[in-house]
Design an enzyme around this catalytic site. Structure first.
Site, mmCIF file in Angstrom:
data_model
loop_
_atom_site.group_PDB
_atom_site.id
_atom_site.type_symbol
_atom_site.label_atom_id
_atom_site.label_comp_id
_atom_site.label_asym_id
_atom_site.label_seq_id
_atom_site.Cartn_x
_atom_site.Cartn_y
_atom_site.Cartn_z
ATOM 1 N N ASP A 160 60.419 16.648 29.377
ATOM 2 C CA ASP A 160 61.897 17.358 29.585
ATOM 3 C C ASP A 160 62.251 17.070 30.748
ATOM 4 O O ASP A 160 62.074 15.953 31.211
ATOM 5 C CB ASP A 160 61.683 18.971 29.583
ATOM 6 C CG ASP A 160 62.785 19.508 28.724
ATOM 7 O OD1 ASP A 160 63.777 19.605 29.621
ATOM 8 O OD2 ASP A 160 62.945 20.247 27.776
ATOM 9 N N SER A 181 66.857 23.426 21.742
ATOM 10 C CA SER A 181 65.900 23.017 22.786
ATOM 11 C C SER A 181 65.234 24.269 22.951
ATOM 12 O O SER A 181 64.096 24.313 23.662
ATOM 13 C CB SER A 181 66.840 22.851 23.964
ATOM 14 O OG SER A 181 67.201 21.387 24.090
ATOM 15 N N HIS A 202 66.464 23.348 32.566
ATOM 16 C CA HIS A 202 66.140 23.320 31.162
ATOM 17 C C HIS A 202 64.477 23.063 31.057
ATOM 18 O O HIS A 202 64.091 23.606 30.067
ATOM 19 C CB HIS A 202 66.758 21.854 30.587
ATOM 20 C CG HIS A 202 66.659 21.673 28.955
ATOM 21 N ND1 HIS A 202 65.598 21.303 28.357
ATOM 22 C CD2 HIS A 202 67.720 22.247 28.250
ATOM 23 C CE1 HIS A 202 65.971 21.251 27.114
ATOM 24 N NE2 HIS A 202 67.205 21.617 27.157
#
Length: 707
Positions: A144, A492, A199
């Site tokens: 990620d 996600s 994220h």
């Protein structure tokens, strides 16, 4: 200064002579692109050195002795290949060389919880059964944007020594420290593994973050934020920057993660369309992970609700759609006439109930801007817009997004009132019975690469998820606030939920293969009902249904697959024996006419020829007993969506005398004149009483690209 001037004069004198040479050079640096050269499995012979071979290939093609500026990455731990800067003509030469499976341009792929685990039944504390000794030896690899190591979600308080199987490193960069929770960090971006977007921290904490009490976004969603396996370890692999996630970095992360010893890989990113398997970095990496006993969980994509939009389509990947939970964030608008309208946002701002003028024009200072479009104004006190997303998002200023009906009601009030006024309230967390529902943004099938393989596989919570964040990242565009926990939506977010569940299952069944874990998750899923009409609300939205982590621990029967089965599947897609030998590192001979739909997958799907008014298709499957000995499973067919299919199962009863026993059966589906715009579907349920092993059956013709 004198030397610099002299140099410039010298260059000026020879520029005319050089100009013709420069014009003659067509393969200059501007013409070079980064290409990935995929070469399949690593050769087993002892004298083979991957890096030397990669340099030799480049020297042979380029005619250059030094590879500086040419060789970008070398994949040499878990599979074979490299990334290099090549011209188009050089790419063509490499593609024709012996031992090369595929050559494809590196590109940027895109990135695609206090209540969600409770919603699924995986309760906090002693109310959920856990195998902590094994869980603490379980390693979740997260590919990620990196991770924020100082987050409480990744504290190692109470953690023991590193798992003995761990072979990774902590190479997080400057001022980055791992611990006994966050045990590994690698960076492929040049920025260091520290997460500067949020994220990666969000996804890692959703999969395996510690239980952190009183986590919230400025008081919104307050509760205990935790991952699916809080006692597990995390290894972070940073492949993404603010501009995207490069192909060659993703493959490097897989190459390392497999060799480092992770148990599950969670990767919440992907392309905006499906790629052929030999040219997709996630499909390539996940294939080699599968061969080493590692399950890869991947987000389906955020290109929904259009059909044919799913980007993760390989059978050796568990592909996850996104759906709602029973908690939603609502932001009310109260207007002067006493009416309350209900909108969506994540709004911690408190206007103290004070009324402000409601305006639609440009003079908005000290007023509330009302717009049909998603706009914002720094001068306005707040903004009220029409809701185009149907889920709550963070905004840097007070905002509420109203449904079409409520927005029209607001406009009616404004147009009929001389001095319309109102206010926007703080967001409330409200629990609803309308969940789960697949999010509109979640990418839909059918599968554009293997048309007889149903994708996505499963759906999981991916809407309004609260999890760890990076203080370096903005919670919304133009936002100056900095937070430790934030609210995000997307596939996600659903992907690490399922990765956490896969790791949870593995703590009780460490010997289970990736396909067994995937089968357990799919066949025990909650069935989903169509929430609206159209293809976007069918199995192409949610696959086998909504994940149920508790039921997945004891599936009763599983559909097993190994590398050989996937090779047979690829044979059915007309991959050559030569290509498959390179990919697998084994001699492969494709024999007979193998139908991809006979892959021993937990779902069954077939695309029909629309020329035929009537049809009959068969599916061959084998199940393995992982329940109890001396059990009898009876089959049951449930037709979905009002379809008129005839489905027969032979044999209709399976007698399992022992654990690990295998039994085969055939499903025959027939019908006529099916709707070309919708799939016709049913469910096959095998039950021995305690266990219900459910598989979706889908047949369809050409589904249009738009709905």
């Amino acid at each position: 200064m004198v030397k610099r001037a002299s140099s410039f004069c010298l260059l000026s004198c020879v520029v005319v002579l050089l100009l013709s040479l420069v014009l003659a050079v067509t393969d200059n640096r501007q013409d070079k692109q980064v290409y990935v050269v995929y070469m399949g499995s690593l050769p087993s012979r002892a004298d083979y050195t991957p890096m030397s071979n990669h340099i030799s290939i480049l020297q042979q093609v380029t005619g250059e002795s030094s590879m500086e500026g040419r060789l970008v990455r070398s994949y040499k731990r878990s599979f074979n290949g490299f990334a290099a800067r090549l011209t188009e003509s050089e790419r063509e030469q490499v593609a024709k060389m012996e031992g090369v499976v595929s050559v494809f341009r590196s590109k940027k792929l895109q990135l695609q919880t206090t209540a969600s685990w409770d919603f699924m039944g995986l309760k906090e504390g002693k109310s959920t059964k856990r195998n902590l000794a094994v869980e603490s030896d379980t390693i979740v690899g997260v590919i990620d944007t990196g991770i924020w190591p100082e987050s409480e979600s990744f504290s190692d308080k109470g953690f023991g020594r590193l798992p003995k199987k761990w072979k990774g490193v902590c190479s997080g960069g400057k001022n980055f420290t791992c611990n006994n929770k966050l045990i590994g960090a690698r960076d492929y971006t040049g920025e260091g593994t520290r997460d500067n977007q949020g994220h990666g921290s969000h996804t890692a904490s959703t999969a395996a973050g510690n239980a952190v009490a009183s986590a919230s976004f400025f008081g919104i969603g307050n509760g205990t934020a935790r991952g699916g396996v809080p006692a597990a370890r995390i290894a972070s692999y940073k492949v993404c920057t603010a501009t995207g996630c490069s192909t060659e970095a993703i493959l490097s992360a897989f190459d390392d993660a497999i060799a480092d010893g992770v148990d599950v890989i969670s990767i919440s990113l992907g392309d905006d369309h499906a790629n052929p398997y030999e040219k997709g970095p996630i499909a390539i990496g996940a294939f080699h992970a599968m061969a080493k006993g590692i399950l890869t969980v991947n987000s389906a994509g955020n290109s929904g609700p259009s059909p044919n939009s799913v980007g993760s389509v390989a059978p050796w990947i568990l592909t996850v759609a996104a759906s709602t939970t029973n908690r939603e964030f609502l932001t009310k608008v109260v207007i002067r006439n006493g009416k309350t309208l209900v909108g969506r946002s994540v709004n911690p701002f408190d206007l103290k109930g004070k009324d402000y003028p409601l305006v639609r024009g440009s003079h908005v200072k000290g007023k509330i801007l009302v717009s049909r479009y998603p706009v914002s104004s720094e001068k306005a006190v707040a903004t009220i817009i029409k809701d185009y997303k149907n889920y709550a998002t963070v905004s840097p200023r007070p905002l509420s997004a109203l449904s079409q009906d409520d927005f029209d009601s607001l406009l009616s009030y404004i147009n009929s009132t001389k001095s319309p006024q109102g206010t926007v309230l703080k967001t409330e967390a409200v629990f609803t019975q309308k969940a789960p529902k697949v999010a509109s943004f979640s990418s839909r099938g059918p599968n554009p690469i293997a048309v007889d393989l149903l994708k996505p596989d499963i759906t999981a919570p991916g809407v309004e998820i609260l999890a760890a964040y990076s203080p370096l990242g903005s919670p919304s565009i133009g936002d100056q606030r900095r937070v430790k926990y934030s609210v995000l939506s997307g596939t996600s977010m659903s992907c690490p939920h399922v990765a956490g569940i896969a790791a949870y299952i593995k703590t009780f069944h460490p010997e289970w293969s990736p396909s067994m874990i995937q089968s357990a998750i799919m066949t025990t899923a909650w069935s989903m009902n169509a929430s609206e009409t159209g293809v976007a609300s069918t199995e192409f939205a949610y696959g086998a249904g909504h994940v149920d982590p508790i039921a997945a621990l004891h599936p009763g029967l599983v559909y097993e697959l190994d590398k050989a089965d996937h090779i047979t599947f690829l044979c059915g897609l007309n991959y050559t024996s030569k290509t498959l030998r390179l990919i697998t590192g084994e001699a492969v001979t494709c024999t007979g006419n193998t139908l991809p739909r006979n892959l021993n997958y937990p779902s069954m799907s077939a695309k029909l020829s629309e020329m035929k008014s009537s049809f009959t298709v068969t599916f061959n499957r084998t199940v393995t007993n992982v329940g109890i000995p001396n059990s009898t499973y009876k089959s049951k067919i449930v037709l979905n969506h009002g379809t008129k299919l005839s489905v027969k199962v032979s044999p209709s009863v399976l007698f399992m005398k022992s654990v690990k026993e295998k039994q085969s059966f055939t499903v025959t589906v027939s019908g006529s004149n099916i709707d070309p715009k919708l799939p016709s579907s049913a469910s096959l349920i095998w039950s021995d009483g305690p266990h219900k092993v459910r598989s979706p059956i889908v047949v369809y013709t050409d589904i249009p690209d738009s709905i």
